[in-house]
Motif scaffolding. Sequence first.
Motif, PDB file in Angstrom:
ATOM      1  N   VAL A  66     -52.980 -51.152  -0.647  1.00 51.07           N
ATOM      2  CA  VAL A  66     -52.686 -49.808  -1.163  1.00 51.07           C
ATOM      3  C   VAL A  66     -53.805 -48.849  -0.778  1.00 51.07           C
ATOM      4  O   VAL A  66     -54.923 -49.282  -0.478  1.00 51.07           O
ATOM      5  CB  VAL A  66     -52.513 -49.797  -2.715  1.00 51.07           C
ATOM      6  N   CYS A  67     -53.504 -47.561  -0.824  1.00 51.29           N
ATOM      7  CA  CYS A  67     -54.486 -46.517  -0.522  1.00 51.29           C
ATOM      8  C   CYS A  67     -55.601 -46.574  -1.560  1.00 51.29           C
ATOM      9  O   CYS A  67     -55.332 -46.670  -2.765  1.00 51.29           O
ATOM     10  CB  CYS A  67     -53.791 -45.156  -0.565  1.00 51.29           C
ATOM     11  N   LEU A  68     -56.835 -46.523  -1.106  1.00 55.41           N
ATOM     12  CA  LEU A  68     -57.972 -46.641  -2.019  1.00 55.41           C
ATOM     13  C   LEU A  68     -58.079 -45.454  -2.968  1.00 55.41           C
ATOM     14  O   LEU A  68     -58.713 -45.534  -4.000  1.00 55.41           O
ATOM     15  CB  LEU A  68     -59.282 -46.741  -1.224  1.00 55.41           C
ATOM     16  N   ARG A  69     -57.464 -44.340  -2.593  1.00 56.65           N
ATOM     17  CA  ARG A  69     -57.576 -43.169  -3.463  1.00 56.65           C
ATOM     18  C   ARG A  69     -56.412 -43.052  -4.442  1.00 56.65           C
ATOM     19  O   ARG A  69     -56.641 -42.923  -5.639  1.00 56.65           O
ATOM     20  CB  ARG A  69     -57.692 -41.909  -2.621  1.00 56.65           C
ATOM     21  N   CYS A  70     -55.184 -43.103  -3.951  1.00 63.19           N
ATOM     22  CA  CYS A  70     -54.063 -42.804  -4.859  1.00 63.19           C
ATOM     23  C   CYS A  70     -53.273 -44.044  -5.282  1.00 63.19           C
ATOM     24  O   CYS A  70     -52.487 -43.979  -6.214  1.00 63.19           O
ATOM     25  CB  CYS A  70     -53.133 -41.784  -4.223  1.00 63.19           C
ATOM     26  N   GLY A  71     -53.468 -45.155  -4.590  1.00 67.38           N
ATOM     27  CA  GLY A  71     -52.756 -46.378  -4.968  1.00 67.38           C
ATOM     28  C   GLY A  71     -51.404 -46.532  -4.300  1.00 67.38           C
ATOM     29  O   GLY A  71     -50.626 -47.424  -4.646  1.00 67.38           O
ATOM     30  N   TYR A  81     -56.857 -45.347   3.631  1.00 68.40           N
ATOM     31  CA  TYR A  81     -56.177 -44.287   2.889  1.00 68.40           C
ATOM     32  C   TYR A  81     -54.771 -44.048   3.435  1.00 68.40           C
ATOM     33  O   TYR A  81     -54.510 -44.275   4.614  1.00 68.40           O
ATOM     34  CB  TYR A  81     -56.976 -42.974   2.977  1.00 68.40           C
ATOM     35  N   CYS A  82     -53.889 -43.557   2.556  1.00 65.53           N
ATOM     36  CA  CYS A  82     -52.544 -43.201   2.984  1.00 65.53           C
ATOM     37  C   CYS A  82     -52.629 -41.933   3.830  1.00 65.53           C
ATOM     38  O   CYS A  82     -53.680 -41.296   3.894  1.00 65.53           O
ATOM     39  CB  CYS A  82     -51.641 -43.007   1.770  1.00 65.53           C
ATOM     40  N   MET A  83     -51.519 -41.555   4.440  1.00 65.37           N
ATOM     41  CA  MET A  83     -51.502 -40.366   5.326  1.00 65.37           C
ATOM     42  C   MET A  83     -51.981 -39.120   4.581  1.00 65.37           C
ATOM     43  O   MET A  83     -52.816 -38.390   5.077  1.00 65.37           O
ATOM     44  CB  MET A  83     -50.081 -40.130   5.832  1.00 65.37           C
ATOM     45  N   ASP A  84     -51.429 -38.902   3.371  1.00 65.31           N
ATOM     46  CA  ASP A  84     -51.787 -37.688   2.627  1.00 65.31           C
ATOM     47  C   ASP A  84     -53.273 -37.677   2.274  1.00 65.31           C
ATOM     48  O   ASP A  84     -53.941 -36.668   2.413  1.00 65.31           O
ATOM     49  CB  ASP A  84     -50.959 -37.581   1.327  1.00 65.31           C
ATOM     50  N   CYS A  85     -53.779 -38.812   1.789  1.00 65.97           N
ATOM     51  CA  CYS A  85     -55.179 -38.855   1.361  1.00 65.97           C
ATOM     52  C   CYS A  85     -56.132 -38.762   2.546  1.00 65.97           C
ATOM     53  O   CYS A  85     -57.233 -38.247   2.407  1.00 65.97           O
ATOM     54  CB  CYS A  85     -55.464 -40.113   0.544  1.00 65.97           C
ATOM     55  N   SER A  86     -55.707 -39.277   3.710  1.00 65.26           N
ATOM     56  CA  SER A  86     -56.635 -39.187   4.846  1.00 65.26           C
ATOM     57  C   SER A  86     -56.670 -37.770   5.413  1.00 65.26           C
ATOM     58  O   SER A  86     -57.637 -37.385   6.045  1.00 65.26           O
ATOM     59  CB  SER A  86     -56.294 -40.213   5.926  1.00 65.26           C
TER      60      SER A  86
HETATM   61 ZN   LIG Z   1     -53.449 -42.034  -0.948  1.00 66.57          ZN
END
Ligand SMILES: [Zn+2]
Length: 258
Positions: A66-71, A81-86
């Motif tokens: 999972v994305c380290l920021r949003c899960g 990170y996911c696309m949005d978080c990166s």
């Molecule tokens: Zn994310």
Amino acid sequence: MLIAAKLLLKFPTPGETLGKETMNIQSLISLIYPPRCPVCFEILDDTKRKVHEKCEKKLIYVKPPVCLRCGKPVYSPLQEYCMDCSRSDAPIDGGTAVWVYTKEMAQSIAKYKYEGKKEYAGFYVDRAVRQCGEWICQRRPDCITAVPLNPRKQRMRGFNQALLIAQGIGKMLNIPVDNELLVRSRYTEPQKNLTPTQRLKNLQKAFGPGKNIRKYKSVLLVDDIYTTGSTAKICSSILKGAGVSYVWILNLCIGSDY
Ligand SMILES: [Zn+2]
Ligand SMILES: [Zn+2]
């Protein structure tokens, strides 16, 4: 209805104390409004279950990577990170979520929110604690708060769907719940007709600090659905701007990157 009528006869008369009779009232309520499955909406024959086994199998529980920021679930463990978080630097320290936002969960949450099926919260909270309880406890938040609804929506809906989840989780994990950290003041236009930039501006104007915002250092922010994360980002910026050091997020449902 015959059983219901028999139970009705056992209702306490004025002056009689409530004891065993309270049980009968509950039984009567569940006879008239039998608990329903939060996925297929049919009656649950086994009232001890919160969902049909076959229906729960249709739901997708979030699992690593999972994305380290949003899960949000990501495609590969190599992807931090996911696309949005990166693409953006959201002021969120970490996130977790229970389910991937599929058609089944979208329908369930819609009934919960718009048709007042508050009883589904029992299922959501139970699975949120089972799935994310350890993660939450490891982060040691001082309190749990929910994304506020604007007052008009809350009046129309009769409850804040995210707060009900926050309260359930707080009770099960013994973490205080405080919903005076953020306020939602303005009535915002429906988001779906706006461009991404307009959406963000529209949302930014809608949230502000609440009276208890300076009381905590570490906060878990709860919401029902996370897609692009703009709401979480705005709420988190307000919390951090007021001195909260750590903002964690928990969502019932989250989009996925694949
Ligand atoms: Zn994310
Ligand atoms: Zn079902």
